[in-house]
Write a protein that holds these residues in place. Structure first.
Motif, PDB file in Angstrom:
ATOM      1  N   ALA A 129       0.839  -1.200   0.000  1.00 48.18           N
ATOM      2  CA  ALA A 129       0.000   0.000   0.000  1.00 48.18           C
ATOM      3  C   ALA A 129       0.875   1.252   0.000  1.00 48.18           C
ATOM      4  O   ALA A 129       0.563   2.248  -0.663  1.00 48.18           O
ATOM      5  CB  ALA A 129      -0.939  -0.012   1.200  1.00 48.18           C
ATOM      6  N   ARG A 130       1.973   1.171   0.728  1.00 48.61           N
ATOM      7  CA  ARG A 130       2.884   2.318   0.783  1.00 48.61           C
ATOM      8  C   ARG A 130       3.468   2.615  -0.607  1.00 48.61           C
ATOM      9  O   ARG A 130       3.535   3.769  -1.035  1.00 48.61           O
ATOM     10  CB  ARG A 130       4.013   2.053   1.789  1.00 48.61           C
ATOM     11  CG  ARG A 130       4.295   3.224   2.715  1.00 48.61           C
ATOM     12  CD  ARG A 130       5.275   2.854   3.819  1.00 48.61           C
ATOM     13  NE  ARG A 130       4.731   1.909   4.785  1.00 48.61           N
ATOM     14  CZ  ARG A 130       5.265   0.729   5.096  1.00 48.61           C
ATOM     15  NH1 ARG A 130       6.389   0.329   4.530  1.00 48.61           N
ATOM     16  NH2 ARG A 130       4.675  -0.054   5.972  1.00 48.61           N
ATOM     17  N   ARG A 133       0.811   4.060  -2.845  1.00 48.26           N
ATOM     18  CA  ARG A 133       0.548   5.455  -2.471  1.00 48.26           C
ATOM     19  C   ARG A 133       1.637   6.368  -3.038  1.00 48.26           C
ATOM     20  O   ARG A 133       1.359   7.434  -3.569  1.00 48.26           O
ATOM     21  CB  ARG A 133       0.485   5.572  -0.941  1.00 48.26           C
ATOM     22  CG  ARG A 133      -0.254   6.806  -0.452  1.00 48.26           C
ATOM     23  CD  ARG A 133      -0.525   6.745   1.040  1.00 48.26           C
ATOM     24  NE  ARG A 133      -1.443   5.666   1.419  1.00 48.26           N
ATOM     25  CZ  ARG A 133      -1.130   4.637   2.185  1.00 48.26           C
ATOM     26  NH1 ARG A 133       0.091   4.519   2.685  1.00 48.26           N
ATOM     27  NH2 ARG A 133      -2.018   3.718   2.458  1.00 48.26           N
ATOM     28  N   GLU A 134       2.856   5.877  -2.941  1.00 43.12           N
ATOM     29  CA  GLU A 134       3.985   6.640  -3.476  1.00 43.12           C
ATOM     30  C   GLU A 134       3.822   6.833  -4.990  1.00 43.12           C
ATOM     31  O   GLU A 134       4.085   7.918  -5.520  1.00 43.12           O
ATOM     32  CB  GLU A 134       5.284   5.869  -3.167  1.00 43.12           C
ATOM     33  CG  GLU A 134       6.557   6.611  -3.476  1.00 43.12           C
ATOM     34  CD  GLU A 134       7.781   5.677  -3.351  1.00 43.12           C
ATOM     35  OE1 GLU A 134       7.604   4.545  -2.849  1.00 43.12           O
ATOM     36  OE2 GLU A 134       8.877   6.083  -3.779  1.00 43.12           O
ATOM     37  N   ILE A 136       1.115   6.972  -6.630  1.00 46.10           N
ATOM     38  CA  ILE A 136       0.062   7.953  -6.895  1.00 46.10           C
ATOM     39  C   ILE A 136       0.569   9.361  -6.583  1.00 46.10           C
ATOM     40  O   ILE A 136       0.379  10.296  -7.364  1.00 46.10           O
ATOM     41  CB  ILE A 136      -1.192   7.628  -6.057  1.00 46.10           C
ATOM     42  CG1 ILE A 136      -1.786   6.286  -6.516  1.00 46.10           C
ATOM     43  CG2 ILE A 136      -2.226   8.744  -6.175  1.00 46.10           C
ATOM     44  CD1 ILE A 136      -2.886   5.752  -5.630  1.00 46.10           C
ATOM     45  N   ASP A 137       1.244   9.486  -5.453  1.00 46.22           N
ATOM     46  CA  ASP A 137       1.726  10.805  -5.035  1.00 46.22           C
ATOM     47  C   ASP A 137       2.740  11.382  -6.009  1.00 46.22           C
ATOM     48  O   ASP A 137       2.787  12.595  -6.227  1.00 46.22           O
ATOM     49  CB  ASP A 137       2.356  10.722  -3.634  1.00 46.22           C
ATOM     50  CG  ASP A 137       1.306  10.497  -2.559  1.00 46.22           C
ATOM     51  OD1 ASP A 137       0.102  10.680  -2.848  1.00 46.22           O
ATOM     52  OD2 ASP A 137       1.687  10.118  -1.435  1.00 46.22           O
ATOM     53  N   ASP A 146      -7.221   3.983  -5.288  1.00 45.04           N
ATOM     54  CA  ASP A 146      -7.176   3.714  -3.850  1.00 45.04           C
ATOM     55  C   ASP A 146      -6.046   2.744  -3.522  1.00 45.04           C
ATOM     56  O   ASP A 146      -6.072   1.586  -3.954  1.00 45.04           O
ATOM     57  CB  ASP A 146      -8.532   3.134  -3.434  1.00 45.04           C
ATOM     58  CG  ASP A 146      -8.614   2.859  -1.945  1.00 45.04           C
ATOM     59  OD1 ASP A 146      -9.716   2.929  -1.397  1.00 45.04           O
ATOM     60  OD2 ASP A 146      -7.572   2.556  -1.330  1.00 45.04           O
ATOM     61  N   PRO A 147      -5.046   3.184  -2.750  1.00 43.98           N
ATOM     62  CA  PRO A 147      -3.888   2.331  -2.451  1.00 43.98           C
ATOM     63  C   PRO A 147      -4.271   1.031  -1.748  1.00 43.98           C
ATOM     64  O   PRO A 147      -3.702  -0.022  -2.032  1.00 43.98           O
ATOM     65  CB  PRO A 147      -3.039   3.201  -1.524  1.00 43.98           C
ATOM     66  CG  PRO A 147      -3.478   4.589  -1.756  1.00 43.98           C
ATOM     67  CD  PRO A 147      -4.913   4.530  -2.157  1.00 43.98           C
ATOM     68  N   GLU A 148      -5.210   1.107  -0.823  1.00 41.12           N
ATOM     69  CA  GLU A 148      -5.629  -0.097  -0.111  1.00 41.12           C
ATOM     70  C   GLU A 148      -6.196  -1.129  -1.081  1.00 41.12           C
ATOM     71  O   GLU A 148      -5.850  -2.301  -1.051  1.00 41.12           O
ATOM     72  CB  GLU A 148      -6.698   0.242   0.934  1.00 41.12           C
ATOM     73  CG  GLU A 148      -6.216   1.091   2.080  1.00 41.12           C
ATOM     74  CD  GLU A 148      -5.323   0.306   3.032  1.00 41.12           C
ATOM     75  OE1 GLU A 148      -5.632  -0.868   3.290  1.00 41.12           O
ATOM     76  OE2 GLU A 148      -4.311   0.864   3.475  1.00 41.12           O
TER      77      GLU A 148
END
Lengths: 205, 205
Positions: A129-130, A133-134, A136-137, A146-148
DNA sequence: GTCTATATCAGGATAGAC
DNA sequence: GTCTATCCTGATATAGAC
């Protein structure tokens, strides 16, 4: 290095058998015979089959986790890390030594035995997930994803891939499912055109 | 309708038990006790546990296949059909009565028992691949995507979702994995902007 | 077709000597 | 710590009467 002692051999053997057959279907007798350890010795080290299984399960989790965690926490482009995660060499027909445990009735019904499994999945999930998220960021993946969800999707792809491979007695469905996930990730790449290149199928372990 | 006869009750009961515990971990005794059928009667209808299991397995496949096949071959937009396929109500913590069999050592090692499982997965796969192909041909999904890969990915998502749900003892990972697959499909929609809307999580069975 | 009784063997563990 | 012997139960049937 000293020769492997009895306790160690028992754990090693039980780990193999649980991967091959699961927990319920593995008998103390098989452990004894394959390991060459005597009855008394076995019950000296582990008062019950369940105690031995717990140690073996822990061992199997420790065998798998580091590779994925290191891969996902290393430096590099997030999408590259996801690609490598989905390209790890695996023996698809043998199944996952951790994931398989969830289908064993005795394990699934026993919180103590299930705990290391839950923990292993949780850690991989967090690491994944991390990275998502990275991605996407940094704009590598579409905003709004959605990272989850994606993290669970990727783990499910692997675990489900094993099911397909075993059902078909053929590793290709496993490889194709993983390749499909990579294709879709690429399609969700910001700025991707309609004719995004698809990746070649993963080859042999 | 006549009252269910012994043979039928045996199949029904064995089907349930195989879903709950798998094949290896289900004993003839449990079947007798839960079904209320006597020993002699049981072995009259089925000469061995394996014979009963084969009938029960076939039954479980027949229970699941029609819903997915009808859903996927119905009229309608291909993407809608894939969405409905990924939104079918499921009891995530019970696992799949067909997919679970691949993790049973006695089933996986027995070509006869594995055959109905392989057949069921094959049929769903073909139906899914056809719908994905249709989506690509009609321009609903990006050209360049591979129908085989995506079809395997979708089935793997479901099957792997069960593994995650059981590991975490929580149905959410199952729902999230499916939602993640839908999100990515939407992202691979031709003409999709970067800010494609993501779908809400699936609710309770 | 169904019932009760019986048989055999493996699973899972204990006992006690060395 | 390891070995051999032993124990009890359940898994998987078979036998034969009704």
């Amino acid at each position: 290095m000293a020769v492997m002692d009895s306790r160690e051999r028992l754990i090693e053997t039980m780990s193999e058998l649980m991967w091959e057959r699961g927990y319920a279907a593995t008998s103390p007798r098989e452990v004894r015979e394959r390991s060459g350890i005597g009855q008394g010795s076995m019950y000296h080290h582990f008062p019950s089959k369940r105690d031995l299984a717990l140690a073996a399960l822990q061992r199997n989790c420790d065998d798998l986790l580091p590779a994925s965690e290191e891969l996902l926490t290393a430096d590099g482009e997030p999408l590259d890390k996801l690609t490598r995660y989905l390209s790890q060499p695996k023996d698809a027909l043998k199944g996952c030594k951790v994931g398989r445990m969830t289908q064993d009735p005795l394990v699934a019904a026993d919180p103590v035995l299930l705990a290391p499994v839950a923990n292993a999945f949780e850690r991989v999930h967090q690491a994944l997930a991390r990275v998502v998220r990275e991605a996407i960021d940094t704009g590598a993946l579409n905003a709004g994803l959605d990272p989850e969800r994606l993290a669970y999707l990727l783990t499910a792809t692997i675990q489900g891939g094993y099911v397909l491979a075993i059902a078909h007695q053929d590793r290709r469905p496993f490889d194709q499912a993983r390749a499909g996930a990579l294709d879709l990730l690429r399609a969700a790449t910001t700025g991707s055109g309609a004719a995004e290149q698809s990746v070649p199928a993963n080859k042999e372990e």
